[in-house]
Design an enzyme around this catalytic site. Structure first.
Site, PDB file in Angstrom:
ATOM      1  N   HIS A  38      -5.287   9.383   0.775  1.00 54.55           N
ATOM      2  CA  HIS A  38      -5.226   8.417   1.776  1.00 54.55           C
ATOM      3  C   HIS A  38      -6.077   9.244   2.928  1.00 54.55           C
ATOM      4  O   HIS A  38      -5.674   9.303   4.299  1.00 54.55           O
ATOM      5  CB  HIS A  38      -3.986   8.370   2.583  1.00 54.55           C
ATOM      6  CG  HIS A  38      -3.725   7.101   3.166  1.00 54.55           C
ATOM      7  ND1 HIS A  38      -3.946   6.792   4.482  1.00 54.55           N
ATOM      8  CD2 HIS A  38      -3.136   6.084   2.740  1.00 54.55           C
ATOM      9  CE1 HIS A  38      -3.693   5.693   4.814  1.00 54.55           C
ATOM     10  NE2 HIS A  38      -2.970   4.955   3.853  1.00 54.55           N
ATOM     11  N   HIS A  83      -6.134   3.021  -3.812  1.00 55.58           N
ATOM     12  CA  HIS A  83      -5.996   3.262  -2.412  1.00 55.58           C
ATOM     13  C   HIS A  83      -6.062   4.689  -2.449  1.00 55.58           C
ATOM     14  O   HIS A  83      -5.837   5.171  -1.241  1.00 55.58           O
ATOM     15  CB  HIS A  83      -4.573   2.871  -2.143  1.00 55.58           C
ATOM     16  CG  HIS A  83      -4.574   2.897  -0.645  1.00 55.58           C
ATOM     17  ND1 HIS A  83      -5.435   2.189   0.161  1.00 55.58           N
ATOM     18  CD2 HIS A  83      -3.687   3.231   0.242  1.00 55.58           C
ATOM     19  CE1 HIS A  83      -4.855   2.107   1.602  1.00 55.58           C
ATOM     20  NE2 HIS A  83      -4.007   2.832   1.475  1.00 55.58           N
ATOM     21  N   ASP A 142       0.784  -1.248  -0.049  1.00 54.14           N
ATOM     22  CA  ASP A 142      -0.040   0.088  -0.124  1.00 54.14           C
ATOM     23  C   ASP A 142       0.843   1.159  -0.028  1.00 54.14           C
ATOM     24  O   ASP A 142       2.101   1.251   0.475  1.00 54.14           O
ATOM     25  CB  ASP A 142      -0.993  -0.162   1.265  1.00 54.14           C
ATOM     26  CG  ASP A 142      -2.055  -1.054   1.131  1.00 54.14           C
ATOM     27  OD1 ASP A 142      -1.992  -1.969   0.218  1.00 54.14           O
ATOM     28  OD2 ASP A 142      -2.862  -0.885   2.215  1.00 54.14           O
ATOM     29  N   ASP A 143       0.199   2.170  -0.475  1.00 54.63           N
ATOM     30  CA  ASP A 143       0.694   3.853  -0.346  1.00 54.63           C
ATOM     31  C   ASP A 143       1.804   4.142  -1.365  1.00 54.63           C
ATOM     32  O   ASP A 143       2.212   5.326  -0.969  1.00 54.63           O
ATOM     33  CB  ASP A 143       1.348   4.042   1.227  1.00 54.63           C
ATOM     34  CG  ASP A 143       0.197   4.004   2.114  1.00 54.63           C
ATOM     35  OD1 ASP A 143      -1.039   3.541   1.787  1.00 54.63           O
ATOM     36  OD2 ASP A 143       0.542   3.934   3.538  1.00 54.63           O
ATOM     37  N   HIS A 172       3.776  -2.194   3.018  1.00 53.97           N
ATOM     38  CA  HIS A 172       3.718  -0.764   2.639  1.00 53.97           C
ATOM     39  C   HIS A 172       5.031  -0.563   1.800  1.00 53.97           C
ATOM     40  O   HIS A 172       6.177  -0.779   2.296  1.00 53.97           O
ATOM     41  CB  HIS A 172       3.516   0.274   3.694  1.00 53.97           C
ATOM     42  CG  HIS A 172       2.270   0.213   4.459  1.00 53.97           C
ATOM     43  ND1 HIS A 172       2.138  -0.726   5.323  1.00 53.97           N
ATOM     44  CD2 HIS A 172       1.237   1.029   4.159  1.00 53.97           C
ATOM     45  CE1 HIS A 172       0.763  -0.362   5.842  1.00 53.97           C
ATOM     46  NE2 HIS A 172       0.282   0.422   5.135  1.00 53.97           N
TER      47      HIS A 172
HETATM   48 ZN    ZN Z   1      -2.626   3.137   3.346  1.00 54.75          ZN
END
Ligand code: ZN
Length: 488
Positions: free
Chosen positions: A366, A362, A311-312, A453
């Site tokens: 955020h 995603h 993620d991210d 991540h």
């Molecule tokens: Zn995230």
């Protein structure tokens, strides 16, 4: 009375052992303290100037904004989550100023939400810092940083800060520069801004007259919060600066054409009719609302397959190292990416797609979507899908809400399957390559979806050992969609 030499020797030996034990215990205590308090020991994710070990062409095409990189810091802490994004350049002075601003906001947030950590309080805060970047024909970048801070789970505060940088010369543009330090121009500007505010029909019901008077006094400071776009100059006002909170943060946009007699020569626009930007309103109607949803996560007693999820990102160094490691084990994974980062680093996303990994959405910034309006949710998701499509030619196939925060309002804004996880490596907290394997070993089972991540170098560095272990245990690696379809 003389001591026996042997017992004296033993006495010293005991002393040394004792000291070693004390030292070992105190360093263990120190280590545990660091673990229990990770927010105080943030390590920034620098996406340039690190040793490169692969794919020169990607590392060199650093960002679509030459010389600018985007830094992302996220904390999935249950009570005090945050997502912070800010720009960095090749100019140390600029970097320090921007970093000081975001660090202050983070410190303020963590201090003021500390009380939420008392076990009987069941609320959470949120800090979200994001930015937009605009480029003017003179080469100046304008960075508009938006902060949203919610200290109690009720009302949040918004704030907008702006920074302007000429990356080649390192010059940071001020309003004084733009008006060639001309006091007469400043008076004219103040009058103009006031006119624009007073002619804004949307703003009028919320206008605070006294504040407006104060904010349009011709001082340099009153007009320091601005961005320079291609055809306009924009001034930013926070809640209550000129309008009651219902109007939120306010932007006053003035065409540069209308500023020609005020601004310095080098910023003047020729007096020609400005083409209106192409309208995108038709596109918004095509957004599918309320599509089919699939299971949030799959935790079945499946054969030995796992879905690795990151993620991210993307981030130049850590994502490319992860792609290399996945290739080494012939493993497919799923990347849940932030649109803000995709727009900076589309080349890496293209590479990821070509390597056969699954592309996931995603959101753009955020945000905790369960606290956002339907319009905001749709924008966050759809802009991200568009950015991924622009980079790769295909839309993302899965969606993961930030913090795993999802409800029916969020689900109503996307037709993509919502994918959560069952194994949380907590890599954002520990930032330790060895810990990744320890955690996976303890929690993995057939059918697991593992959350990691790819903005952390520690995760990228720890992945090889994780894949070696899982492969050794007979696991194979699939994308989340493959895992879902296997389960059906
Ligand atoms: Zn995230």
């Amino acid at each position: 009375m003389s001591t026996h030499p042997r017992s004296k020797k033993r006495g010293r030996w005991i002393d040394i052992t004792f000291i070693i034990i004390i030292l070992a215990l105190s360093s263990l205590m120190f280590f545990l303290l660091m673990l229990s308090n990770p927010a105080k020991k943030e390590k920034e994710v620098v996406s340039a100037n690190l040793p490169t070990n692969s794919k020169e062409q990607i590392n060199q095409s650093d960002s679509v904004y030459p010389g600018i990189r985007i830094i992302t810091e996220t904390s999935n802490d249950e009570k005090t989550p945050y997502a912070i994004q800010y720009p960095q350049s090749n100019v140390p002075e600029f970097n320090d100023i921007v970093k000081a601003y975001t660090n202050n906001m983070k410190t303020l947030y963590l201090n003021e939400t500390d009380y939420l950590n008392e076990s009987n309080i069941h609320r959470s805060g949120e800090l979200n810092i994001s930015f937009e970047v605009f480029q003017h024909t003179t080469g100046y970048y304008s960075f508009v940083i938006h902060s949203y801070m919610n200290k109690s789970g009720t009302n949040g505060l918004t704030e907008t800060r702006t920074y302007r940088l000429h990356n080649q010369s390192g010059h940071m543009l001020t309003i004084n520069d733009l008006l060639a330090n001309n006091e007469k121009s400043l008076v004219k500007l103040a009058t103009k801004v006031r006119e624009y505010i007073l002619s804004d029909n949307e703003l009028m019901p919320y206008l605070l007259q006294e504040q407006l008077e104060e904010k349009t006094v011709p001082t340099w400071d009153n007009f320091s919060n601005f961005s320079l776009k291609k055809d306009t100059i924009e001034f930013y006002y926070d809640n209550y600066e000129i309008a009651a909170v219902a109007a939120g943060s306010k932007v006053v946009s003035i065409p540069l054409e209308d500023m020609n007699e005020i601004i310095a020569d080098s910023f003047k626009l020729p007096k020609v009719a400005i083409q209106p930007p192409p309208t995108t309103s038709g596109k918004e109607n095509e957004i599918p609302i309320g599509g089919i949803q699939t299971k949030d996560s799959v935790v079945n007693s499946l054969p030995k397959v796992v879905a690795l999820t990151f993620d991210d990102g993307p981030t130049p160094e850590s994502t490319t190292l992860i792609l290399d490691t996945l290739k080494k084990y012939n493993a497919k994974a799923t990347f849940f990416m932030l649109g803000s980062r995709v727009s900076f680093y589309p080349e890496i996303v293209k590479e990821m797609h070509e390597a056969g990994h699954e592309l996931g959405n995603h959101t753009w910034n955020h945000l905790d979507l369960t606290k956002a309006s339907s319009e905001k949710i749709a924008l966050e998701i759809n802009n991200t899908s568009d950015a991924i499509e622009q980079a790769t030619g295909t839309k993302p196939t899965v969606f993961r809400p930030p913090y795993g925060a999802v409800n029916n309002s969020v689900r109503a804004q996307t037709s993509l399957p919502v994918v959560l996880w069952d194994v949380d490596t907590l890599d954002w907290k520990y930032r330790n390559a060895n810990h990744l394997l320890t955690h996976v070993k303890k929690h993995v089972k057939g059918g697991s979806t593992i959350l990691m991540h790819d903005i952390h170098m520690s995760t990228a560095e720890g992945l090889d050992a994780v894949l070696a272990y899982l492969q050794g245990e007979g696991y194979s690696f699939v994308t989340v969609s493959e895992l879902n379809s296997d389960a059906n």
